[in-house]
Design a protein around this motif. Sequence first.
Motif, PDB file in Angstrom:
ATOM      1  N   GLU A 121       0.681  -1.238   0.083  1.00 53.64           N
ATOM      2  CA  GLU A 121       0.098  -0.028  -0.034  1.00 53.64           C
ATOM      3  C   GLU A 121       0.992   1.274   0.047  1.00 53.64           C
ATOM      4  O   GLU A 121       0.491   2.230  -0.461  1.00 53.64           O
ATOM      5  CB  GLU A 121      -0.888   0.081   1.170  1.00 53.64           C
ATOM      6  CG  GLU A 121      -2.083  -1.166   1.062  1.00 53.64           C
ATOM      7  CD  GLU A 121      -3.287  -0.997   2.034  1.00 53.64           C
ATOM      8  OE1 GLU A 121      -3.744   0.177   2.193  1.00 53.64           O
ATOM      9  OE2 GLU A 121      -3.794  -1.956   2.348  1.00 53.64           O
ATOM     10  N   ALA A 122       1.994   1.313   0.549  1.00 51.51           N
ATOM     11  CA  ALA A 122       2.881   2.285   0.609  1.00 51.51           C
ATOM     12  C   ALA A 122       3.309   2.730  -0.893  1.00 51.51           C
ATOM     13  O   ALA A 122       3.806   3.904  -1.122  1.00 51.51           O
ATOM     14  CB  ALA A 122       4.060   2.273   1.539  1.00 51.51           C
ATOM     15  N   ILE A 123       3.625   1.696  -1.515  1.00 54.63           N
ATOM     16  CA  ILE A 123       4.019   1.833  -2.970  1.00 54.63           C
ATOM     17  C   ILE A 123       2.992   2.514  -3.804  1.00 54.63           C
ATOM     18  O   ILE A 123       3.460   3.544  -4.682  1.00 54.63           O
ATOM     19  CB  ILE A 123       4.372   0.531  -3.629  1.00 54.63           C
ATOM     20  CG1 ILE A 123       5.551  -0.160  -3.056  1.00 54.63           C
ATOM     21  CG2 ILE A 123       4.636   0.624  -5.224  1.00 54.63           C
ATOM     22  CD1 ILE A 123       5.882  -1.699  -3.211  1.00 54.63           C
ATOM     23  N   LEU A 124       1.740   2.046  -3.601  1.00 53.40           N
ATOM     24  CA  LEU A 124       0.623   2.877  -4.332  1.00 53.40           C
ATOM     25  C   LEU A 124       0.516   4.405  -3.871  1.00 53.40           C
ATOM     26  O   LEU A 124       0.041   5.080  -4.541  1.00 53.40           O
ATOM     27  CB  LEU A 124      -0.713   2.221  -4.557  1.00 53.40           C
ATOM     28  CG  LEU A 124      -0.729   0.454  -4.742  1.00 53.40           C
ATOM     29  CD1 LEU A 124      -1.895  -0.179  -4.274  1.00 53.40           C
ATOM     30  CD2 LEU A 124      -0.707   0.808  -6.149  1.00 53.40           C
ATOM     31  N   SER A 125       0.600   4.435  -2.489  1.00 52.21           N
ATOM     32  CA  SER A 125       0.244   5.617  -2.002  1.00 52.21           C
ATOM     33  C   SER A 125       1.369   6.881  -2.105  1.00 52.21           C
ATOM     34  O   SER A 125       1.098   7.664  -2.654  1.00 52.21           O
ATOM     35  CB  SER A 125       0.308   5.578  -0.352  1.00 52.21           C
ATOM     36  OG  SER A 125       0.250   6.895   0.275  1.00 52.21           O
ATOM     37  N   ALA A 126       2.687   6.234  -2.292  1.00 50.57           N
ATOM     38  CA  ALA A 126       3.741   7.174  -2.727  1.00 50.57           C
ATOM     39  C   ALA A 126       3.514   7.422  -4.306  1.00 50.57           C
ATOM     40  O   ALA A 126       3.858   8.639  -4.338  1.00 50.57           O
ATOM     41  CB  ALA A 126       5.109   6.435  -2.604  1.00 50.57           C
ATOM     42  N   ALA A 127       3.175   6.531  -4.914  1.00 46.18           N
ATOM     43  CA  ALA A 127       2.940   7.021  -6.313  1.00 46.18           C
ATOM     44  C   ALA A 127       1.700   7.870  -6.501  1.00 46.18           C
ATOM     45  O   ALA A 127       1.725   8.895  -7.370  1.00 46.18           O
ATOM     46  CB  ALA A 127       2.646   5.646  -7.272  1.00 46.18           C
ATOM     47  N   TRP A 128       0.711   7.684  -5.781  1.00 50.18           N
ATOM     48  CA  TRP A 128      -0.512   8.655  -5.901  1.00 50.18           C
ATOM     49  C   TRP A 128      -0.029  10.029  -5.378  1.00 50.18           C
ATOM     50  O   TRP A 128      -0.216  10.912  -6.233  1.00 50.18           O
ATOM     51  CB  TRP A 128      -1.667   8.147  -4.939  1.00 50.18           C
ATOM     52  CG  TRP A 128      -2.688   8.890  -5.029  1.00 50.18           C
ATOM     53  CD1 TRP A 128      -3.630   8.921  -6.124  1.00 50.18           C
ATOM     54  CD2 TRP A 128      -2.927  10.018  -4.279  1.00 50.18           C
ATOM     55  NE1 TRP A 128      -4.483   9.873  -5.793  1.00 50.18           N
ATOM     56  CE2 TRP A 128      -4.400  10.710  -4.577  1.00 50.18           C
ATOM     57  CE3 TRP A 128      -2.490  10.516  -2.830  1.00 50.18           C
ATOM     58  CZ2 TRP A 128      -4.815  11.841  -3.975  1.00 50.18           C
ATOM     59  CZ3 TRP A 128      -3.133  11.595  -2.242  1.00 50.18           C
ATOM     60  CH2 TRP A 128      -3.971  12.058  -2.571  1.00 50.18           C
ATOM     61  N   ARG A 129       0.835  10.096  -4.394  1.00 51.87           N
ATOM     62  CA  ARG A 129       1.225  11.428  -3.837  1.00 51.87           C
ATOM     63  C   ARG A 129       2.070  12.225  -5.001  1.00 51.87           C
ATOM     64  O   ARG A 129       1.926  13.371  -5.345  1.00 51.87           O
ATOM     65  CB  ARG A 129       1.900  11.312  -2.619  1.00 51.87           C
ATOM     66  CG  ARG A 129       1.122  11.229  -1.459  1.00 51.87           C
ATOM     67  CD  ARG A 129       2.042  11.349  -0.153  1.00 51.87           C
ATOM     68  NE  ARG A 129       1.657  10.364   1.109  1.00 51.87           N
ATOM     69  CZ  ARG A 129       0.600  10.421   1.906  1.00 51.87           C
ATOM     70  NH1 ARG A 129       0.414  11.747   1.736  1.00 51.87           N
ATOM     71  NH2 ARG A 129       0.400   9.820   2.764  1.00 51.87           N
ATOM     72  N   MET A 130       3.099  11.351  -5.593  1.00 53.22           N
ATOM     73  CA  MET A 130       3.944  12.043  -6.806  1.00 53.22           C
ATOM     74  C   MET A 130       3.211  12.137  -7.675  1.00 53.22           C
ATOM     75  O   MET A 130       3.336  13.288  -8.433  1.00 53.22           O
ATOM     76  CB  MET A 130       5.175  11.055  -6.909  1.00 53.22           C
ATOM     77  CG  MET A 130       6.202  11.036  -5.732  1.00 53.22           C
ATOM     78  SD  MET A 130       7.427   9.922  -6.126  1.00 53.22           S
ATOM     79  CE  MET A 130       8.320  11.407  -7.383  1.00 53.22           C
ATOM     80  N   GLY A 131       2.134  11.401  -8.172  1.00 54.40           N
ATOM     81  CA  GLY A 131       1.427  11.443  -9.515  1.00 54.40           C
ATOM     82  C   GLY A 131       0.672  13.000  -9.612  1.00 54.40           C
ATOM     83  O   GLY A 131       0.423  13.520 -10.645  1.00 54.40           O
ATOM     84  N   ALA A 132       0.148  13.241  -8.275  1.00 57.80           N
ATOM     85  CA  ALA A 132      -0.659  14.599  -8.091  1.00 57.80           C
ATOM     86  C   ALA A 132       0.163  15.478  -8.326  1.00 57.80           C
ATOM     87  O   ALA A 132      -0.125  16.774  -8.662  1.00 57.80           O
ATOM     88  CB  ALA A 132      -1.209  14.527  -6.691  1.00 57.80           C
TER      89      ALA A 132
END
Length: 183
Positions: free
Chosen positions: A60-71
């Motif tokens: 979940e941290a991988i997905l969360s980090a990508a979401w934060r960066m993607g934003a």
Amino acid sequence: MPWPSTRRAESRDRILFSAERLFTKSGFDQVSIDQVMQDAGMTRGAFYAHFRSKQELYSEAILSAAWRMGAQHPTDVETLIRAYLSPEHLGQKKGSCPLAFLVSDIGQRDQPVRDSYTKVFSALATKVSGVPDAEPDAAALRALVLMVGGVAVARALNDPILVERVLAACREGALSETASVPI
């Protein structure tokens, strides 16, 4: 007095944010649940109210980090590539890309973690293709591999001049792959 209804979500987000930073800095094996929870300002017991295991947190941290960066990603492909393959991205203390910073760690993990990594890779490949909701073509995949690989290699080097040369070479290659992408 009862806790606010948003407290659970805020606590989970704090745990994820700490996990993102610690995992991208040190990898899965070098980070303990206790370290994540201490960094989040919480107790170990609170961890299990949000996650079943360290592996689930990692995924979940991988997905969360990508979401934060993607934003925060620039909207045009050229600017995205230039920002990704920059010394500033390489030196970030928070918000580091899990694709590049965890590339050697992911292959050793279980299927759900690899699934998360694959989702992030696919989403960024689509973004690099410049065509939303489309399968990325070979040029976008080549560009993204240059981006992720360039950052991963540059992160491992200790010669600042060579680091900049690697980043510049990968920028040039990724930009040439995406030269025909509409911006």
